[in-house]
Write a protein that holds these residues in place. Structure first.
Motif, PDB file in Angstrom:
ATOM      1  N   LEU A  38      92.750  45.033  60.460  1.00 21.28           N
ATOM      2  CA  LEU A  38      93.792  46.060  60.415  1.00 21.28           C
ATOM      3  C   LEU A  38      93.178  47.415  60.722  1.00 21.28           C
TER       4      LEU A  38
ATOM      5  N   GLN B 220      89.692  45.824  56.806  1.00 24.88           N
ATOM      6  CA  GLN B 220      90.619  46.922  57.074  1.00 24.88           C
ATOM      7  C   GLN B 220      89.813  48.173  57.415  1.00 24.88           C
TER       8      GLN B 220
ATOM      9  N   ASN C 186      95.779  44.685  64.059  1.00 28.66           N
ATOM     10  CA  ASN C 186      97.145  45.104  63.748  1.00 28.66           C
ATOM     11  C   ASN C 186      97.119  46.545  63.250  1.00 28.66           C
TER      12      ASN C 186
END
Length: 180
Positions: free
Chosen positions: A46, A77, A115
């Motif tokens: 992410l 992340q 993403n």
């Protein structure tokens, strides 16, 4: 090579949050969606905006609060910010430069998607020419105010090609490719 994907649920009038960053509106629109289940399996990392990382959570007050996709996804992340917290957050790397964050997230994602979560990071990725795809879940609601899916002062024309259009009881889903 990882692709950069911006995904969000949006109201019919174009907002991904309500006024003041409120995400509670989204709670009633989260439900079973085979496309989301497939997407989660295809995400390798992410890239998250700081406002999104520290913002409201549609799972507030539940055991899913604070977990990406309500706990449906785990992995690296990368949070884009100039003010990293003094205390490390497990599984989260704070980066101060967009391209540094993109490179690190792509390396971590391998051949899966990076993403993007957050409208500001997505806008920066569009401007830098690194956004590959956009996945929008259009929820049947009008919010009237909040953070728009995409906003660029003075306007910006970004050509998109529709890859798919699907419907579930909770949302109409549009998957788009950025045309370069």
């Amino acid at each position: 090579m990882a692709k950069m994907l911006y995904s969000a649920t949006m109201s019919v009038d174009g907002y991904i949050t309500g006024p003041g960053g409120d995400m509670s509106w989204l709670t009633e629109h989260i439900g079973p969606n085979p496309l989301v289940d497939r997407l989660i399996r295809d995400i390798g990392a992410l890239l998250v905006g700081n406002r999104t990382f520290g913002g409201d959570d549609p799972h507030r007050g539940t055991d899913k609060e604070g977990k990406p996709f309500g706990g449906g996804w785990e992995g690296p992340q990368f949070v884009l910010t100039h003010l990293a917290p003094a205390t490390p957050v497990p599984g989260v790397t704070f980066v101060g430069d967009l391209m540094e964050g993109v490179a690190a997230a792509k390396a971590a994602a391998g051949d899966k998607y990076v993403n993007i979560l957050g409208a500001e990071v997505a806008r920066q990725c569009v401007e830098a020419g690194v956004l590959d795809e956009i996945l929008v879940f259009v929820a049947p609601v009008l919010l009237g105010d909040g953070v728009r899916l995409f906003e660029h002062a003075g306007g910006a024309r970004v050509r998109l090609e529709r890859l798919s259009l699907t419907e579930t009881p909770a949302a109409t889903t549009i998957w788009l490719r950025v045309v370069r």
